[in-house]
Design an enzyme around this catalytic site. Structure first.
Site, PDB file in Angstrom:
ATOM      1  N   ILE A   6       0.827  -1.205   0.000  1.00 49.23           N
ATOM      2  CA  ILE A   6       0.000   0.000   0.000  1.00 49.23           C
ATOM      3  C   ILE A   6       0.865   1.261   0.000  1.00 49.23           C
ATOM      4  O   ILE A   6       0.546   2.249  -0.668  1.00 49.23           O
ATOM      5  CB  ILE A   6      -0.946  -0.003   1.216  1.00 49.23           C
ATOM      6  CG1 ILE A   6      -1.913  -1.178   1.129  1.00 49.23           C
ATOM      7  CG2 ILE A   6      -1.716   1.303   1.306  1.00 49.23           C
ATOM      8  CD1 ILE A   6      -2.703  -1.404   2.395  1.00 49.23           C
ATOM      9  N   SER A 128      -6.718  -0.720  10.788  1.00 53.88           N
ATOM     10  CA  SER A 128      -7.299  -1.961  10.263  1.00 53.88           C
ATOM     11  C   SER A 128      -8.583  -2.257  11.016  1.00 53.88           C
ATOM     12  O   SER A 128      -8.748  -1.868  12.173  1.00 53.88           O
ATOM     13  CB  SER A 128      -6.320  -3.124  10.432  1.00 53.88           C
ATOM     14  OG  SER A 128      -6.946  -4.367  10.170  1.00 53.88           O
ATOM     15  N   TYR A 155      -0.860  -7.615  17.169  1.00 51.44           N
ATOM     16  CA  TYR A 155      -1.191  -6.868  15.953  1.00 51.44           C
ATOM     17  C   TYR A 155      -2.529  -6.148  16.125  1.00 51.44           C
ATOM     18  O   TYR A 155      -2.642  -4.953  15.811  1.00 51.44           O
ATOM     19  CB  TYR A 155      -1.249  -7.817  14.760  1.00 51.44           C
ATOM     20  CG  TYR A 155      -1.666  -7.146  13.476  1.00 51.44           C
ATOM     21  CD1 TYR A 155      -0.759  -6.386  12.733  1.00 51.44           C
ATOM     22  CD2 TYR A 155      -2.969  -7.252  13.004  1.00 51.44           C
ATOM     23  CE1 TYR A 155      -1.151  -5.757  11.561  1.00 51.44           C
ATOM     24  CE2 TYR A 155      -3.365  -6.620  11.827  1.00 51.44           C
ATOM     25  CZ  TYR A 155      -2.455  -5.884  11.111  1.00 51.44           C
ATOM     26  OH  TYR A 155      -2.844  -5.252   9.952  1.00 51.44           O
ATOM     27  N   LYS A 159      -3.402  -2.052  16.149  1.00 51.04           N
ATOM     28  CA  LYS A 159      -4.360  -1.410  15.248  1.00 51.04           C
ATOM     29  C   LYS A 159      -5.399  -0.607  16.036  1.00 51.04           C
ATOM     30  O   LYS A 159      -5.837   0.452  15.582  1.00 51.04           O
ATOM     31  CB  LYS A 159      -5.028  -2.458  14.363  1.00 51.04           C
ATOM     32  CG  LYS A 159      -4.088  -3.170  13.402  1.00 51.04           C
ATOM     33  CD  LYS A 159      -3.546  -2.238  12.324  1.00 51.04           C
ATOM     34  CE  LYS A 159      -2.140  -1.816  12.497  1.00 51.04           C
ATOM     35  NZ  LYS A 159      -1.649  -0.951  11.405  1.00 51.04           N
TER      36      LYS A 159
END
Length: 284
Positions: A6, A128, A155, A159
């Site tokens: 990205i 996310s 993770y 986020k």
């Protein structure tokens, strides 16, 4: 995080628009190669690589110092880098939480005066939908969570921290010309999946190729938040490809956002306290 996925797709489109783009990435060979490719593809010679390793707070400080010395303008900061692998950084923090949140937090703080002086300016934080499973334990912030799926939980926690970081930054900058947006780019087939457990890859990788977005598609909502006119009243909001959305409840907790900010300041050494994960960080 501009050397692949990205980040590279976003940098390419910004360069096409005529922006001066600084690719901040930890791998010099990849960073230089991508910068060269973008210059060739767009004809924009104002695309440069600068070394930045978010897993090292020392590197973040060095990058910020070099950037401020060499670059008089900063109108857009895109915090895009992300990892999902377990591990510990040289600063003693869990790898996902430092790269995905603490490193970006420190970088943003160190560049904030430049963003203010160049306003109107924007900060875009790539978060996310995984923030829905985040559970921030402020008393052990920066340490890997317990359990069999520690890296995945770490993770998700990072986020959630991204969403809350954007929310609190917008609150603190509401009287300036700096605005901030958290972004869920969709489920994108990127190098992030190289960190998936071996037992999961045979299932995940075919799905990624068949069903997930390619990086240029995932970059679109990032680019929208970076360049679309009239978003200033939506500073601090969480965006998907459907526009501004309500994050999951933990992502709307202003008290938790403020506590995370204060804890993050201490952990990266902005509050004057010792850097490192601390068991006596206050609980929200």
């Amino acid at each position: 995080g501009g050397s692949s996925g990205i980040g590279a797709a976003t940098a390419l489109e910004l360069a096409r628009c005529g922006a001066r783009v600084i690719l901040a990435t930890r791998n010099a060979l990849r960073g230089e190669a991508v910068a060269s490719r973008i210059r060739t593809e767009t004809g924009n010679e104002e695309v440069r690589f600068m070394h930045l390793d978010l897993a090292s707070l020392r590197s973040v400080r060095a990058f910020a110092s070099t950037f401020q010395r060499q670059e008089p303008h900063l109108h857009l900061l895109i915090n895009n880098a992300g990892v999902s692998a377990g591990g510990t950084t040289e600063d003693g923090f869990s790898l996902p939480f430092q790269v995905n949140h603490l490193g970006h937090f420190l970088l943003t703080q160190l560049l904030l005066e430049r963003l203010r002086s160049c306003g109107p300016s924007r900060v875009v934080i790539v978060a996310s939908s995984a923030h829905c499973a985040g559970r921030l334990r402020l008393e052990s912030l920066g340490r890997p969570p317990p359990g069999l799926f520690s890296a995945f939980q770490d993770y998700c926690d990072s986020k959630l921290a991204n969403v809350l970081h954007a929310r609190e930054l917008a609150t603190r900058e509401q009287d300036t010309q700096v605005t901030c947006y958290a972004v869920h780019p969709g489920f994108v087939n990127t190098a992030l999946f190289r960190h998936a457990p071996l037992w999961l890859k045979p299932l995940l990788l075919p799905l990624a190729w068949l069903l997930f977005l390619d990086p240029s598609e995932g970059a679109q909502v990032v680019l929208d938040c970076a360049t679309q006119d009239g978003l200033e009243p939506l500073s601090g909001r969480y965006f998907t490809d459907s526009g501004p959305q309500q994050p999951w409840p933990w992502g709307r907790d202003d008290r938790l956002a403020r506590a995370l900010w204060e804890s993050s300041e201490r952990l990266v050494g902005l509050g004057g306290d010792k850097v490192g994960p601390s068991a006596d960080t206050p609980t929200a």
